[in-house]
Write an enzyme that holds these catalytic residues in place. Structure first.
Site, PDB file in Angstrom:
ATOM      1  N   ALA A  83      10.141  15.904 -19.942  1.00  0.00           N
ATOM      2  CA  ALA A  83      11.256  15.815 -19.243  1.00  0.00           C
ATOM      3  C   ALA A  83      11.348  14.322 -18.739  1.00  0.00           C
ATOM      4  O   ALA A  83      10.384  14.104 -18.491  1.00  0.00           O
ATOM      5  CB  ALA A  83      11.726  16.495 -17.718  1.00  0.00           C
TER       6      ALA A  83
ATOM      7  N   HIS B 285      16.620  -0.813 -14.820  1.00  0.00           N
ATOM      8  CA  HIS B 285      15.126  -0.659 -14.974  1.00  0.00           C
ATOM      9  C   HIS B 285      14.395  -1.526 -14.532  1.00  0.00           C
ATOM     10  O   HIS B 285      15.432  -2.977 -15.279  1.00  0.00           O
ATOM     11  CB  HIS B 285      14.188   0.151 -15.426  1.00  0.00           C
ATOM     12  CG  HIS B 285      15.006   1.643 -15.364  1.00  0.00           C
ATOM     13  ND1 HIS B 285      15.895   2.387 -16.792  1.00  0.00           N
ATOM     14  CD2 HIS B 285      13.983   2.659 -14.580  1.00  0.00           C
ATOM     15  CE1 HIS B 285      16.281   3.039 -16.349  1.00  0.00           C
ATOM     16  NE2 HIS B 285      14.675   3.840 -15.413  1.00  0.00           N
TER      17      HIS B 285
ATOM     18  N   LYS C 278       9.737  -2.346 -18.196  1.00  0.00           N
ATOM     19  CA  LYS C 278       9.759  -1.005 -18.849  1.00  0.00           C
ATOM     20  C   LYS C 278       9.775  -1.690 -20.084  1.00  0.00           C
ATOM     21  O   LYS C 278      10.596  -2.309 -20.609  1.00  0.00           O
ATOM     22  CB  LYS C 278      11.120  -0.148 -18.206  1.00  0.00           C
ATOM     23  CG  LYS C 278      11.360   0.581 -19.140  1.00  0.00           C
ATOM     24  CD  LYS C 278      12.667   1.502 -18.011  1.00  0.00           C
ATOM     25  CE  LYS C 278      12.793   3.302 -18.883  1.00  0.00           C
ATOM     26  NZ  LYS C 278      11.695   4.284 -18.948  1.00  0.00           N
TER      27      LYS C 278
ATOM     28  N   GLY D 237      -1.405   3.086 -13.902  1.00  0.00           N
ATOM     29  CA  GLY D 237      -0.352   2.987 -13.857  1.00  0.00           C
ATOM     30  C   GLY D 237       0.844   2.799 -13.044  1.00  0.00           C
ATOM     31  O   GLY D 237       0.031   3.322 -11.687  1.00  0.00           O
TER      32      GLY D 237
ATOM     33  N   GLY E 256      15.011   7.396 -20.841  1.00  0.00           N
ATOM     34  CA  GLY E 256      14.750   7.853 -22.040  1.00  0.00           C
ATOM     35  C   GLY E 256      15.769   9.219 -21.341  1.00  0.00           C
ATOM     36  O   GLY E 256      16.410   9.493 -21.773  1.00  0.00           O
TER      37      GLY E 256
HETATM   38  N1  LIG Z   1       9.681  11.776 -16.713  1.00  0.00           N
HETATM   39  C1  LIG Z   1       9.957  10.980 -15.234  1.00  0.00           C
HETATM   40  O1  LIG Z   1      10.264  11.155 -14.590  1.00  0.00           O
HETATM   41  C2  LIG Z   1       9.750   9.344 -15.606  1.00  0.00           C
HETATM   42  C3  LIG Z   1       9.165   8.749 -16.940  1.00  0.00           C
HETATM   43  N2  LIG Z   1       8.378   7.666 -16.825  1.00  0.00           N
HETATM   44  C4  LIG Z   1       7.871   7.366 -18.676  1.00  0.00           C
HETATM   45  O2  LIG Z   1       6.728   7.141 -17.759  1.00  0.00           O
HETATM   46  C5  LIG Z   1       5.721   6.435 -18.577  1.00  0.00           C
HETATM   47  C6  LIG Z   1       4.944   5.220 -17.926  1.00  0.00           C
HETATM   48  O3  LIG Z   1       5.161   4.571 -16.817  1.00  0.00           O
HETATM   49  P1  LIG Z   1       4.682   3.397 -16.096  1.00  0.00           P
HETATM   50  O4  LIG Z   1       4.221   4.715 -15.070  1.00  0.00           O
HETATM   51  O5  LIG Z   1       6.117   2.970 -15.661  1.00  0.00           O
HETATM   52  O6  LIG Z   1       4.210   3.079 -17.316  1.00  0.00           O
HETATM   53  P2  LIG Z   1       2.597   2.008 -16.253  1.00  0.00           P
HETATM   54  O7  LIG Z   1       2.516   0.887 -17.947  1.00  0.00           O
HETATM   55  O8  LIG Z   1       2.692   1.829 -15.389  1.00  0.00           O
HETATM   56  O9  LIG Z   1       1.898   2.761 -16.852  1.00  0.00           O
HETATM   57  C7  LIG Z   1       1.295   3.539 -17.859  1.00  0.00           C
HETATM   58  C8  LIG Z   1      -0.201   3.840 -17.632  1.00  0.00           C
HETATM   59  O10 LIG Z   1      -1.120   4.809 -19.211  1.00  0.00           O
HETATM   60  C9  LIG Z   1      -1.890   4.092 -19.154  1.00  0.00           C
HETATM   61  N3  LIG Z   1      -2.213   4.036 -20.414  1.00  0.00           N
HETATM   62  C10 LIG Z   1      -1.865   4.198 -21.653  1.00  0.00           C
HETATM   63  N4  LIG Z   1      -2.326   4.286 -22.734  1.00  0.00           N
HETATM   64  C11 LIG Z   1      -3.772   5.058 -22.232  1.00  0.00           C
HETATM   65  C12 LIG Z   1      -5.059   5.543 -22.850  1.00  0.00           C
HETATM   66  N5  LIG Z   1      -5.061   6.109 -23.768  1.00  0.00           N
HETATM   67  N6  LIG Z   1      -6.176   5.784 -21.814  1.00  0.00           N
HETATM   68  C13 LIG Z   1      -5.577   5.801 -20.473  1.00  0.00           C
HETATM   69  N7  LIG Z   1      -4.896   5.101 -20.205  1.00  0.00           N
HETATM   70  C14 LIG Z   1      -3.669   5.377 -21.268  1.00  0.00           C
HETATM   71  C15 LIG Z   1      -1.685   2.554 -19.294  1.00  0.00           C
HETATM   72  O11 LIG Z   1      -2.935   1.883 -19.484  1.00  0.00           O
HETATM   73  P3  LIG Z   1      -2.363  -0.289 -19.344  1.00  0.00           P
HETATM   74  O12 LIG Z   1      -1.254  -0.747 -18.696  1.00  0.00           O
HETATM   75  O13 LIG Z   1      -4.349  -0.623 -19.252  1.00  0.00           O
HETATM   76  O14 LIG Z   1      -2.293  -0.028 -21.168  1.00  0.00           O
HETATM   77  C16 LIG Z   1      -0.532   2.501 -17.803  1.00  0.00           C
HETATM   78  O15 LIG Z   1      -1.806   1.809 -16.487  1.00  0.00           O
HETATM   79  C17 LIG Z   1       6.931   5.168 -19.524  1.00  0.00           C
HETATM   80  O16 LIG Z   1       7.195   6.170 -20.920  1.00  0.00           O
HETATM   81  C18 LIG Z   1       7.749   5.741 -18.040  1.00  0.00           C
HETATM   82  O17 LIG Z   1       9.381   5.590 -18.960  1.00  0.00           O
HETATM   83  C19 LIG Z   1       8.659   6.695 -15.419  1.00  0.00           C
HETATM   84  C20 LIG Z   1       9.048   7.061 -14.885  1.00  0.00           C
HETATM   85  C21 LIG Z   1       9.779   8.553 -14.280  1.00  0.00           C
HETATM   86  O1  LIG Z   2      10.425   3.307 -17.343  1.00  0.00           O
HETATM   87  C1  LIG Z   2      10.454   3.922 -15.850  1.00  0.00           C
HETATM   88  O2  LIG Z   2      10.121   3.357 -14.714  1.00  0.00           O
HETATM   89  C2  LIG Z   2      11.416   5.221 -16.062  1.00  0.00           C
HETATM   90  N1  LIG Z   2      11.610   6.044 -16.948  1.00  0.00           N
HETATM   91  C3  LIG Z   2      12.604   7.334 -17.600  1.00  0.00           C
HETATM   92  C4  LIG Z   2      13.339   7.030 -17.751  1.00  0.00           C
HETATM   93  O3  LIG Z   2      12.377   6.127 -19.612  1.00  0.00           O
HETATM   94  O4  LIG Z   2      14.526   7.741 -17.813  1.00  0.00           O
HETATM   95  C5  LIG Z   2      12.503   7.861 -16.174  1.00  0.00           C
HETATM   96  C6  LIG Z   2      12.824   6.444 -14.619  1.00  0.00           C
HETATM   97  O5  LIG Z   2      14.264   6.190 -15.445  1.00  0.00           O
HETATM   98  C7  LIG Z   2      12.164   5.523 -14.385  1.00  0.00           C
END
Ligand SMILES: NC(=O)C1=CN([C@@H]2O[C@H](COP(=O)(O)OP(=O)(O)OC[C@H]3O[C@@H](n4cnc5c(N)ncnc54)[C@H](OP(=O)(O)O)[C@@H]3O)[C@@H](O)[C@H]2O)C=CC1
Ligand SMILES: O=C(O)C1=N[C@H](C(=O)O)C[C@H](O)C1
Length: 266
Positions: A121, A154, A158, A10, A164
């Site tokens: 978080a 975003h 997303k 991801g 969040g």
């Molecule tokens: N707290 C923070 O600071 C931040 C939070 N986030 C959050 O993080 C989450 C992910 O964001 P992002 O990276 O952009 O999303 P992506 O869709 O790019 O990444 C998620 C990954 O998880 C994989 N995945 C899902 N289920 C499984 C499983 N059962 N086994 C293995 N892999 C799995 C997906 O695979 P596939 O695509 O094949 O389904 C994908 O590659 C979101 O909820 C986002 O809001 C993002 C940035 C910052």
């Molecule tokens: O999905 C994202 O990309 C992000 N998700 C988080 C959120 O839902 O607040 C944090 C960040 O802004 C990026």
């Protein structure tokens, strides 16, 4: 400390692998992709663009059961809940960045934190977490005379909204003003909505292009406006925060924590 990264393919998964490689005192020891993915067996470092790490991608967390001490999970709510159960059952610590958890899932997270150390978080950047702290002061000082709106932008991929982070920004302001966000939140506006009520907190969501993550809290009254804005320009900001949180969590036997704990801002 041996770290496993869930959702390695991801956007955040790849940034997390890079951040673990850059950090001291931690080692990437496992990385998990979707079951059936063509990436299974490939090298996690090559996937993340940081060169060969000799860590083969696996398709189930259980395949790496003996290979890690702490899991970093930025995936989807369903996947995160399943991994949380696994970590609680097997004494592994877990850093969760996944957003869009339901109330039931959030409650379940709190239950699991009785068995292991859980850090959750919605935004792991230092900047946003400082904004949470500052907002509390700003909201308490301005009081009920100012209209409050939370605006977030975003990237087009997303899947959850509001973000969040936006929801947490709303919670911080609502708490500071003695309001219940569930009662005062207004999500988007359309049609004959009537005039704005004094205590509502509005949320506006924009999804466009490749924006990493922008958040603004607007306080407006007759004669002036204050805007507190955070703009993330790289996912490494979140990934580095998650690795910092992992290092901090290693010292905690159990309990639920967030970045305010990690940064000493509580
Ligand atoms: N707290 C923070 O600071 C931040 C939070 N986030 C959050 O993080 C989450 C992910 O964001 P992002 O990276 O952009 O999303 P992506 O869709 O790019 O990444 C998620 C990954 O998880 C994989 N995945 C899902 N289920 C499984 C499983 N059962 N086994 C293995 N892999 C799995 C997906 O695979 P596939 O695509 O094949 O389904 C994908 O590659 C979101 O909820 C986002 O809001 C993002 C940035 C910052
Ligand atoms: O999905 C994202 O990309 C992000 N998700 C988080 C959120 O839902 O607040 C944090 C960040 O802004 C990026």
């Amino acid at each position: 400390m041996r770290i496993a990264v869930m959702g390695a393919a991801g956007r955040m998964g790849k940034a997390l692998i890079e951040a673990v490689c850059q950090a001291e005192g931690v080692k990437l020891s496992a990385a998990v992709v979707q079951p059936g993915s063509s990436l299974v067996g490939a090298d996690a470092g090559e996937l993340a663009g940081v060169g060969k790490l000799d860590v083969r991608l696996v398709e189930k967390l259980s395949d790496a059961k003996d290979d890690f001490d702490l899991l970093i999970d930025f995936t989807s709510p369903e996947t995160t809940m399943s991994n949380l159960d696994f970590c609680a059952a097997h004494g592994k610590k877990i850093v969760i960045g996944t957003t869009g958890l339901s109330d039931n899932q959030t409650q379940h997270l709190a239950e699991c934190a009785k068995q292991t150390a859980v850090m959750f978080a919605p935004n792991m950047s230092v900047g946003v977490n400082v904004c949470f702290k500052v907002l509390d002061l700003v909201a308490r000082t301005l009081g009920d005379d100012y209209d409050i709106e939370v605006i977030e932008t975003h990237h087009r991929h997303k899947v959850d909204s509001p973000s969040g982070t936006a929801l947490r920004l709303g919670e911080v302001v609502a708490d500071a003003l003695g309001r219940d966000l569930k009662e005062c939140a207004v999500y988007g506006r359309e049609g004959q909505t009537g005039a704005r009520t004094q205590k509502e907190i509005g949320f506006e969501t924009i999804r466009a292009g490749d924006v990493v993550g922008d958040h603004t809290v607007l306080f407006a009254t007759e004669g002036e406006r204050i805007e507190i804005t955070h703009k993330a320009s790289s996912r490494m900001t979140f990934a580095k925060g998650a690795v910092r949180a992992a290092t901090w969590l290693a010292e905690q036997p159990s309990g639920q924590f967030d970045m305010q704990d990690v940064l000493g801002l509580r």
